[in-house]
Write a protein that holds these residues in place. Sequence first.
Motif, PDB file in Angstrom:
ATOM      1  N   LEU A  23      91.012  42.076  52.754  1.00  0.00           N
ATOM      2  CA  LEU A  23      90.918  43.370  52.053  1.00  0.00           C
ATOM      3  C   LEU A  23      91.422  43.252  50.611  1.00  0.00           C
ATOM      4  O   LEU A  23      90.856  43.809  49.679  1.00  0.00           O
ATOM      5  N   GLU A  24      92.548  42.508  50.446  1.00  0.00           N
ATOM      6  CA  GLU A  24      93.113  42.335  49.097  1.00  0.00           C
ATOM      7  C   GLU A  24      92.116  41.617  48.192  1.00  0.00           C
ATOM      8  O   GLU A  24      91.950  41.951  47.012  1.00  0.00           O
ATOM      9  N   THR A  25      91.454  40.621  48.748  1.00  0.00           N
ATOM     10  CA  THR A  25      90.455  39.883  47.962  1.00  0.00           C
ATOM     11  C   THR A  25      89.313  40.793  47.557  1.00  0.00           C
ATOM     12  O   THR A  25      88.833  40.771  46.406  1.00  0.00           O
ATOM     13  N   GLN A  26      88.861  41.666  48.478  1.00  0.00           N
ATOM     14  CA  GLN A  26      87.772  42.592  48.167  1.00  0.00           C
ATOM     15  C   GLN A  26      88.188  43.589  47.080  1.00  0.00           C
ATOM     16  O   GLN A  26      87.400  43.928  46.194  1.00  0.00           O
ATOM     17  N   VAL A  27      89.461  44.034  47.166  1.00  0.00           N
ATOM     18  CA  VAL A  27      89.955  44.994  46.153  1.00  0.00           C
ATOM     19  C   VAL A  27      89.961  44.346  44.774  1.00  0.00           C
ATOM     20  O   VAL A  27      89.564  44.954  43.773  1.00  0.00           O
ATOM     21  N   ASN A  28      90.435  43.080  44.673  1.00  0.00           N
ATOM     22  CA  ASN A  28      90.465  42.380  43.380  1.00  0.00           C
ATOM     23  C   ASN A  28      89.076  42.217  42.796  1.00  0.00           C
ATOM     24  O   ASN A  28      88.852  42.396  41.598  1.00  0.00           O
ATOM     25  N   ARG A  29      88.135  41.872  43.683  1.00  0.00           N
ATOM     26  CA  ARG A  29      86.754  41.712  43.215  1.00  0.00           C
ATOM     27  C   ARG A  29      86.194  43.028  42.699  1.00  0.00           C
ATOM     28  O   ARG A  29      85.518  43.091  41.677  1.00  0.00           O
ATOM     29  N   SER A  30      86.484  44.091  43.423  1.00  0.00           N
ATOM     30  CA  SER A  30      85.991  45.409  43.006  1.00  0.00           C
ATOM     31  C   SER A  30      86.609  45.814  41.663  1.00  0.00           C
ATOM     32  O   SER A  30      85.945  46.392  40.794  1.00  0.00           O
ATOM     33  N   LYS A  33      84.952  43.977  38.826  1.00  0.00           N
ATOM     34  CA  LYS A  33      83.630  44.550  38.552  1.00  0.00           C
ATOM     35  C   LYS A  33      83.727  45.839  37.749  1.00  0.00           C
ATOM     36  O   LYS A  33      82.875  46.160  36.931  1.00  0.00           O
ATOM     37  N   LEU A  34      84.817  46.607  38.046  1.00  0.00           N
ATOM     38  CA  LEU A  34      85.013  47.854  37.307  1.00  0.00           C
ATOM     39  C   LEU A  34      85.459  47.603  35.869  1.00  0.00           C
ATOM     40  O   LEU A  34      85.082  48.317  34.948  1.00  0.00           O
ATOM     41  N   GLU A  35      86.311  46.531  35.636  1.00  0.00           N
ATOM     42  CA  GLU A  35      86.843  46.252  34.294  1.00  0.00           C
ATOM     43  C   GLU A  35      85.789  45.658  33.364  1.00  0.00           C
ATOM     44  O   GLU A  35      85.792  45.909  32.153  1.00  0.00           O
ATOM     45  N   GLU A  36      84.880  44.825  33.910  1.00  0.00           N
ATOM     46  CA  GLU A  36      83.873  44.180  33.062  1.00  0.00           C
ATOM     47  C   GLU A  36      82.995  45.175  32.319  1.00  0.00           C
ATOM     48  O   GLU A  36      82.805  45.053  31.102  1.00  0.00           O
ATOM     49  N   PRO A  37      82.464  46.182  32.879  1.00  0.00           N
ATOM     50  CA  PRO A  37      81.669  47.168  32.119  1.00  0.00           C
ATOM     51  C   PRO A  37      82.501  47.877  31.067  1.00  0.00           C
ATOM     52  O   PRO A  37      82.001  48.162  29.984  1.00  0.00           O
ATOM     53  N   GLN A  38      83.783  48.118  31.357  1.00  0.00           N
ATOM     54  CA  GLN A  38      84.623  48.801  30.367  1.00  0.00           C
ATOM     55  C   GLN A  38      84.820  47.926  29.127  1.00  0.00           C
ATOM     56  O   GLN A  38      84.755  48.393  27.994  1.00  0.00           O
TER      57      GLN A  38
END
Length: 298
Positions: A23-30, A33-38
Amino acid sequence: MELEKALSQDESKGGVLAHLERLETQVNRSRKKLEEPQGAQAVESSLGTKIRKLRNLRDKLRSEVKQRQARVAVCATSVEPDQTLEISEQKVWERKRENVKAILQAYRFTGLSGKLTSRGVCVCIHTAFEGTLLDSYFVDLVIQKPLRIHHHSIPAFIPLKEISAKYLQTNIQHFLFSLCEYLNAYAGRKYQADQLQRDFAAFLAGPLQRNSLCNVLSFTYKVEPRGQSFPFCARLLYKDLTVTLPTDVTITHQGMDTLPTSWEEQRASHENLFCTKALHQVFASFTQREKLDTSLVH
């Protein structure tokens, strides 16, 4: 219900801890993904701002260029091509006139003087020899294209035409200085001949012969005007018209082909004197020698 299903599945695969790690790995990936567009949006925003500034600057420069082109076009239409050429030539000849004025001011102590006229400039050349002021001559120059001499008082035997052709259009300073050389040399030669005839006529056994340029002089003279010495015949030639001393001197003894040794030595010494001293100074030295000989006798 979904969480319970996930937990039951995870327990079968390795327990709760393993599930939490996933779950922690999935959260980091998410999160990534959110920071790259910003981040991309921030860069894009910054570049957009720079682009807008550059476009504004470009538009401003284009506007200024168009305004300047319009002003140049107006000036070009208000001045005809012939007028433009005339103004340009007028400036050139105004500069030449000022240049002549500067030359006259800089060399006013060397025998050159002058004044500006409505046509150009009138130059006066004052000649002198050994500190004695002699004749003056003038040249009235018209400052236009081409430069020309309006009128002058230069003697006809001075090569004014040749000097003008060589220097007048290209170097007016050299033209004036060259003319000064010729005039001063002529005045110096004439002055020497006049002095000989006026102050040392007693030494002459006949008339002094000279041409108008005074560059060929012939005369017969005695070293002792009241003595019984035989006369010498002298011929002085000035090949260089800008000098006051002869370039060729020929002294012969009248009526004799072969001279005694003492007379030959005297003849040779006279040739050297005429080549190195002014004409009247040579005869002044004869006078001093005669006075010395007279004092020794008495």
